[in-house]
Design an enzyme around this catalytic site. Structure first.
Site, PDB file in Angstrom:
ATOM      1  N   GLY A 111      21.369 -33.359   2.914  1.00 33.42           N
ATOM      2  CA  GLY A 111      20.275 -33.166   3.855  1.00 33.42           C
ATOM      3  C   GLY A 111      20.783 -33.302   5.279  1.00 33.42           C
ATOM      4  O   GLY A 111      21.823 -33.918   5.538  1.00 33.42           O
ATOM      5  N   CYS A 112      20.057 -32.734   6.226  1.00 31.34           N
ATOM      6  CA  CYS A 112      20.511 -32.760   7.620  1.00 31.34           C
ATOM      7  C   CYS A 112      20.501 -34.180   8.185  1.00 31.34           C
ATOM      8  O   CYS A 112      21.483 -34.623   8.797  1.00 31.34           O
ATOM      9  CB  CYS A 112      19.674 -31.820   8.470  1.00 31.34           C
ATOM     10  SG  CYS A 112      17.886 -32.075   8.384  1.00 31.34           S
TER      11      CYS A 112
END
Length: 304
Positions: A111-112
């Site tokens: 995930g970012c």
């Protein structure tokens, strides 16, 4: 021989970014479906099984379904959803932290927000500087492109606020991967937000000196981070002293920059990562994994 790639979900934000980075490469062949066949189960299954590497840019449930449609041991998968980030049998797609992406058959794209958090925290835990049971807080602000087409349309129509906090109930799908891949035994408190800028993000982890296992300075923490990423051109540790840090600092690139600040007495620390939520935080990370799996230069198609 060219590597055959199928992007399932190529019309979404991340899928479009990946296709842009793969355009013009002569070492890859894109397997595509016409618009009227994308939702045809038989056509989709055929494309999934024809490819050497499948990149899933789908919601979690659809990603799980897609993996189940692959019925041969040859096709390898990069999943950009959050469906498999803590699943057994999947390799976490963060090679700079030592995960063997090149040899993996199933890779889960980070995930970012976790990308910035893990770059700042995992090396400190592994070095024994930060205990595994540390009670941490992580604040992240992302550009609105991370919210997909509907949020992009909302902000670009002028309906978006300047800064929007969400996940106020303190439950978010990124927390399990932050906890597991940092080697923590206590889940961090995660405070995400969206800013009225298209792309880029800032991740912050504040620390009290008492949370660390020994007396240390900002320079000591920088040294640990630099030692963890000695030959990783996509991750750089700042040794300067910028007067401000902006959410857009690494926007439009596939790199990430790590900063460490402290008060004059070294009683409190502020660890900050900047990256592009669609670059190293999504499409760039997927292309990096693809390059490693295909035996290409890991930086092909990426911007440092």
């Amino acid at each position: 021989m060219s590597t055959r790639i199928f992007i399932d979900g190529a019309a979404g934000t991340t899928g479009l970014e990946i296709r842009e980075r793969l355009a013009g490469r002569d070492d890859l062949v894109l397997v595509t479906l016409a618009d009227d066949r994308r939702k045809d189960p038989a056509a989709r299954q055929a494309a999934l099984n024809e490819a050497d590497v499948v990149i899933l840019c789908l919601p979690d449930a659809a990603a799980i379904e897609a993996v189940a449609l692959i019925d041969n041991p040859r096709t390898r998968v990069i999943d950009a959803s959050s469906a498999h980030r803590v699943a057994d049998g999947w390799t976490y797609g963060f090679p700079e932290l030592g995960f063997d992406v090149a040899a993996a058959s199933r890779v889960s794209n980070p995930g970012c927000y976790p990308t910035g958090f893990l770059a700042l925290v995992t090396p400190l835990v592994r070095a024994g500087l930060l205990p595994a049971d540390a009670a941490l807080v992580v604040h992240g602000t992302s550009g609105y492109s991370g919210g997909g087409k509907s949020m992009i349309a909302e902000f670009e129509a002028g309906d978006g606020s300047a800064h929007r906090a969400y996940a106020l109930e303190l439950a978010h799908k990124h927390v399990p991967e932050m906890t597991r891949h940092a080697g923590l035994t206590t889940a961090p408190i995660f405070l995400p937000a969206v800013a009225n800028t298209h792309r880029g993000m800032v991740i912050e982890v504040p620390l009290h000196a008492a949370q660390l296992t020994r007396d240390t300075s900002a320079s000591d923490i920088r040294a640990v981070l630099a030692g963890a990423f000695p030959e990783t051109p996509l991750i750089r540790v700042s040794h300067g002293d910028p007067s401000l840090i902006r959410v857009e600092d690494d926007a439009g690139t596939d790199r990430m920059t790590l900063h460490v600040f402290a008060d004059p007495t070294a009683a409190q620390f502020r660890l900050i990562a900047t990256l592009d939520n669609l670059g190293k935080g999504a499409a760039g990370a997927a292309v990096q994994s693809l390059n490693l799996m295909a035996g290409a230069d890991p930086l092909t198609g990426l911007t440092i």
